[in-house]
Write a protein that holds these residues in place. Structure first.
Motif, mmCIF file in Angstrom:
data_model
loop_
_atom_site.group_PDB
_atom_site.id
_atom_site.type_symbol
_atom_site.label_atom_id
_atom_site.label_comp_id
_atom_site.label_asym_id
_atom_site.label_seq_id
_atom_site.Cartn_x
_atom_site.Cartn_y
_atom_site.Cartn_z
ATOM 1 N N GLU A 171 -1.704 -12.872 0.407
ATOM 2 C CA GLU A 171 -1.134 -11.772 1.176
ATOM 3 C C GLU A 171 0.021 -11.120 0.428
ATOM 4 O O GLU A 171 0.155 -9.883 0.423
ATOM 5 C CB GLU A 171 -0.676 -12.286 2.546
ATOM 6 N N ALA A 172 0.859 -11.935 -0.210
ATOM 7 C CA ALA A 172 1.946 -11.376 -1.010
ATOM 8 C C ALA A 172 1.398 -10.526 -2.152
ATOM 9 O O ALA A 172 1.937 -9.457 -2.473
ATOM 10 C CB ALA A 172 2.828 -12.498 -1.564
ATOM 11 N N ALA A 173 0.293 -10.980 -2.764
ATOM 12 C CA ALA A 173 -0.303 -10.229 -3.869
ATOM 13 C C ALA A 173 -0.851 -8.886 -3.398
ATOM 14 O O ALA A 173 -0.739 -7.880 -4.108
ATOM 15 C CB ALA A 173 -1.408 -11.053 -4.513
ATOM 16 N N LEU A 174 -1.451 -8.847 -2.215
ATOM 17 C CA LEU A 174 -1.956 -7.586 -1.683
ATOM 18 C C LEU A 174 -0.824 -6.617 -1.388
ATOM 19 O O LEU A 174 -0.883 -5.435 -1.751
ATOM 20 C CB LEU A 174 -2.777 -7.848 -0.413
ATOM 21 N N SER A 175 0.235 -7.084 -0.754
ATOM 22 C CA SER A 175 1.380 -6.216 -0.459
ATOM 23 C C SER A 175 2.047 -5.747 -1.745
ATOM 24 O O SER A 175 2.457 -4.584 -1.862
ATOM 25 C CB SER A 175 2.392 -6.954 0.420
ATOM 26 N N GLU A 176 2.159 -6.657 -2.710
ATOM 27 C CA GLU A 176 2.727 -6.289 -4.014
ATOM 28 C C GLU A 176 1.911 -5.176 -4.650
ATOM 29 O O GLU A 176 2.460 -4.191 -5.174
ATOM 30 C CB GLU A 176 2.743 -7.507 -4.933
ATOM 31 N N SER A 177 0.595 -5.290 -4.585
ATOM 32 C CA SER A 177 -0.281 -4.304 -5.197
ATOM 33 C C SER A 177 -0.107 -2.932 -4.551
ATOM 34 O O SER A 177 -0.033 -1.906 -5.237
ATOM 35 C CB SER A 177 -1.735 -4.764 -5.094
ATOM 36 N N ILE A 178 -0.032 -2.903 -3.227
ATOM 37 C CA ILE A 178 0.192 -1.626 -2.531
ATOM 38 C C ILE A 178 1.494 -0.993 -2.996
ATOM 39 O O ILE A 178 1.549 0.213 -3.305
ATOM 40 C CB ILE A 178 0.222 -1.849 -1.005
ATOM 41 N N CYS A 179 2.557 -1.780 -3.042
ATOM 42 C CA CYS A 179 3.866 -1.237 -3.423
ATOM 43 C C CYS A 179 3.855 -0.679 -4.846
ATOM 44 O O CYS A 179 4.375 0.412 -5.102
ATOM 45 C CB CYS A 179 4.941 -2.310 -3.282
ATOM 46 N N LYS A 180 3.240 -1.412 -5.771
ATOM 47 C CA LYS A 180 3.203 -0.945 -7.155
ATOM 48 C C LYS A 180 2.370 0.328 -7.292
ATOM 49 O O LYS A 180 2.733 1.256 -8.026
ATOM 50 C CB LYS A 180 2.660 -2.039 -8.069
ATOM 51 N N HIS A 198 -7.849 -5.390 1.420
ATOM 52 C CA HIS A 198 -8.367 -6.464 2.266
ATOM 53 C C HIS A 198 -7.208 -7.110 3.046
ATOM 54 O O HIS A 198 -6.031 -6.958 2.693
ATOM 55 C CB HIS A 198 -9.013 -7.487 1.336
ATOM 56 N N HIS A 199 -7.522 -7.830 4.111
ATOM 57 C CA HIS A 199 -6.539 -8.647 4.845
ATOM 58 C C HIS A 199 -5.361 -7.820 5.360
ATOM 59 O O HIS A 199 -4.203 -8.232 5.233
ATOM 60 C CB HIS A 199 -5.987 -9.773 3.956
ATOM 61 N N LEU A 200 -5.629 -6.653 5.923
ATOM 62 C CA LEU A 200 -4.545 -5.817 6.451
ATOM 63 C C LEU A 200 -3.489 -5.512 5.382
ATOM 64 O O LEU A 200 -2.302 -5.333 5.685
ATOM 65 C CB LEU A 200 -3.882 -6.482 7.655
ATOM 66 N N GLY A 201 -3.954 -5.434 4.120
ATOM 67 C CA GLY A 201 -2.997 -5.192 3.044
ATOM 68 C C GLY A 201 -1.961 -6.291 2.934
ATOM 69 O O GLY A 201 -0.807 -6.047 2.559
ATOM 70 N N GLY A 202 -2.395 -7.535 3.235
ATOM 71 C CA GLY A 202 -1.448 -8.651 3.225
ATOM 72 C C GLY A 202 -0.520 -8.621 4.420
ATOM 73 O O GLY A 202 0.569 -9.195 4.391
ATOM 74 N N ASN A 203 -0.954 -7.949 5.507
ATOM 75 C CA ASN A 203 -0.118 -7.793 6.717
ATOM 76 C C ASN A 203 1.178 -7.076 6.385
ATOM 77 O O ASN A 203 2.252 -7.391 6.900
ATOM 78 C CB ASN A 203 0.176 -9.149 7.372
ATOM 79 N N ILE A 204 1.059 -6.052 5.536
ATOM 80 C CA ILE A 204 2.246 -5.317 5.085
ATOM 81 C C ILE A 204 2.967 -4.635 6.236
ATOM 82 O O ILE A 204 4.179 -4.425 6.184
ATOM 83 C CB ILE A 204 1.868 -4.300 3.987
ATOM 84 N N ALA A 205 2.229 -4.313 7.310
ATOM 85 C CA ALA A 205 2.864 -3.632 8.443
ATOM 86 C C ALA A 205 3.996 -4.460 9.037
ATOM 87 O O ALA A 205 5.005 -3.911 9.500
ATOM 88 C CB ALA A 205 1.814 -3.319 9.517
ATOM 89 N N SER A 206 3.839 -5.777 9.029
ATOM 90 C CA SER A 206 4.871 -6.634 9.609
ATOM 91 C C SER A 206 6.140 -6.652 8.765
ATOM 92 O O SER A 206 7.189 -7.132 9.218
ATOM 93 C CB SER A 206 4.352 -8.062 9.770
ATOM 94 N N VAL A 240 -3.273 5.036 1.994
ATOM 95 C CA VAL A 240 -3.662 3.633 1.881
ATOM 96 C C VAL A 240 -4.506 3.240 3.084
ATOM 97 O O VAL A 240 -4.153 3.517 4.232
ATOM 98 C CB VAL A 240 -2.421 2.722 1.787
ATOM 99 N N TYR A 241 -5.648 2.582 2.794
ATOM 100 C CA TYR A 241 -6.522 2.056 3.838
ATOM 101 C C TYR A 241 -6.421 0.531 3.845
ATOM 102 O O TYR A 241 -6.192 -0.094 2.807
ATOM 103 C CB TYR A 241 -7.975 2.455 3.580
ATOM 104 N N ILE A 242 -6.591 -0.046 5.013
ATOM 105 C CA ILE A 242 -6.611 -1.500 5.146
ATOM 106 C C ILE A 242 -7.798 -1.892 6.026
ATOM 107 O O ILE A 242 -8.262 -1.100 6.842
ATOM 108 C CB ILE A 242 -5.303 -2.046 5.766
ATOM 109 N N ASP A 243 -8.302 -3.127 5.821
ATOM 110 C CA ASP A 243 -9.292 -3.633 6.773
ATOM 111 C C ASP A 243 -8.665 -4.741 7.611
ATOM 112 O O ASP A 243 -7.599 -5.264 7.285
ATOM 113 C CB ASP A 243 -10.591 -4.059 6.090
ATOM 114 N N THR A 244 -9.311 -5.055 8.725
ATOM 115 C CA THR A 244 -8.688 -5.920 9.736
ATOM 116 C C THR A 244 -8.948 -7.399 9.525
ATOM 117 O O THR A 244 -8.706 -8.206 10.422
ATOM 118 C CB THR A 244 -9.168 -5.525 11.151
ATOM 119 N N SER A 245 -9.431 -7.791 8.353
ATOM 120 C CA SER A 245 -9.691 -9.202 8.081
ATOM 121 C C SER A 245 -8.394 -9.933 7.759
ATOM 122 O O SER A 245 -7.324 -9.341 7.669
ATOM 123 C CB SER A 245 -10.668 -9.323 6.910
ATOM 124 N N GLY A 246 -8.509 -11.247 7.573
ATOM 125 C CA GLY A 246 -7.415 -12.033 7.027
ATOM 126 C C GLY A 246 -6.619 -12.847 8.012
ATOM 127 O O GLY A 246 -5.952 -13.805 7.619
#
Length: 312
Positions: A171-180, A198-206, A240-246
């Motif tokens: 999840e940290a890697a997904l959020s990191e990727s979005i930010c970069k 994937h995985h709600l972008g690592g739950n970046i919304a939270s 940015v798009y996210i899916d609801t998995s994870g």
């Protein structure tokens, strides 16, 4: 109509040997390798379509093996109108080779592609991805951004002794990727690039309160290369798009996502067969979207995915 953007299956012809010799294959053998089993469970759960991908081959350095895997999955997709497909893109083989395989797969009938947040040190912001992004930008084909499974971050940071990589690292890697991707201007350069994390972008919304704190304009001097919060949030919401998995169908992560993202940018995904492993768990995922999504549920469950896929 319901479409699961985030499902995974390996046909027998492309089943990876390392998985075949791992505990995972003992745990979910038929679910992972049998499209017929997927169809049976999805019919029982009331899910109409699944978008299939093969995580093992995403980012591979072996173009021949990746092409063979893509062809094997395409045979499944062409044989059953229930399925759509995201071609694995062999990023580690080099940008031009990866782009060529992506374009070949799209020409053959694939509906998008799939890459990892980081493969062999190659990230979405590296030059090797530019030829791939050019194909996606020109064709409009979406790219699923999948976390690196085994070493999402450096193993000295989070390993799986206590399943910390599986729980937090991906999840940290997904959020990191979005930010970069946002801060380094990837979405500025490719106006029609559609990345689905994937995985709600690592739950970046939270984490948006934390992001606001750090990016608040003028709070931290000397960071001119970083977008301010308003610019960051505007691009997050628009591109940015996210899916609801994870998150195993829990309501609170979906609620957070819909507070920070427009409903047009949220796609239904389950991460089958790694999260839901029977029809009841699958239908629970759908019920969560129906409960939390309200009047936007239909868009999340079907239309957003249908709008993004090509060759449909």
């Amino acid at each position: 109509m319901t479409i699961d953007f985030g499902a995974h299956v390996y046909p027998e012809a492309s089943f990876p040997e390392p998985i075949e010799n791992s505990p995972l294959d003992d745990l979910i053998p038929t679910l992972l390798r049998n499209p017929g089993e997927l169809r049976r469970l999805y019919n029982a759960a009331g899910i109409d379509h699944a978008v299939l991908s093969q995580p093992y081959y995403m980012g591979s350095a072996d173009t021949e093996a990746t092409a063979e895997a893509n062809d094997a999955l395409l045979d499944v997709i062409e044989d059953d109108t229930m399925f759509y497909g995201l071609a694995a893109i062999p990023v580690s083989a080099g940008g031009d080779a990866a782009a060529a395989e992506f374009e070949r797969a799209l020409d053959a009938g694939y509906h998008g592609g799939a890459i990892e947040t980081k493969t062999n040190g190659i990230e979405l912001t590296d030059d090797a991805l530019e030829p791939v992004f050019e194909v996606a930008d020109r064709t409009g084909a979406p790219l699923l951004v999948h976390p690196k499974l085994d070493e999402s971050l450096h193993p000295d940071v989070l390993d799986d002794t206590y399943l910390l990589n599986a729980t937090f690292g991906r999840e940290a890697a997904l959020s990191e990727s979005i930010c970069k991707v946002i801060h380094q201007g990837i979405l500025d350069r490719y106006s029609d690039l559609n990345l689905v994390f994937h995985h709600l972008g690592g739950n970046i919304a939270s984490m948006m309160g934390r992001i606001h704190l750090q990016l608040d304009d003028g709070r931290w001097p000397g960071q001119d290369h970083v977008k301010d919060y308003q610019s960051f949030k505007a691009q997050l919401e628009s591109r940015v798009y996210i899916d609801t998995s994870g998150f195993f169908g829990y309501e609170s992560p979906i609620e957070s996502a819909l507070e920070e993202f427009p409903s047009t940018n949220v796609l239904f995904g389950t991460d089958y067969p790694f999260e839901p492993r029977d029809a009841t768990e699958l239908s629970d995922f759908v019920e969560t979207i129906q409960t939390v999504g309200g009047e936007d549920a239909e868009r999340i469950l079907e239309q957003n995915t249908r709008d993004l896929l090509v060759n449909v």
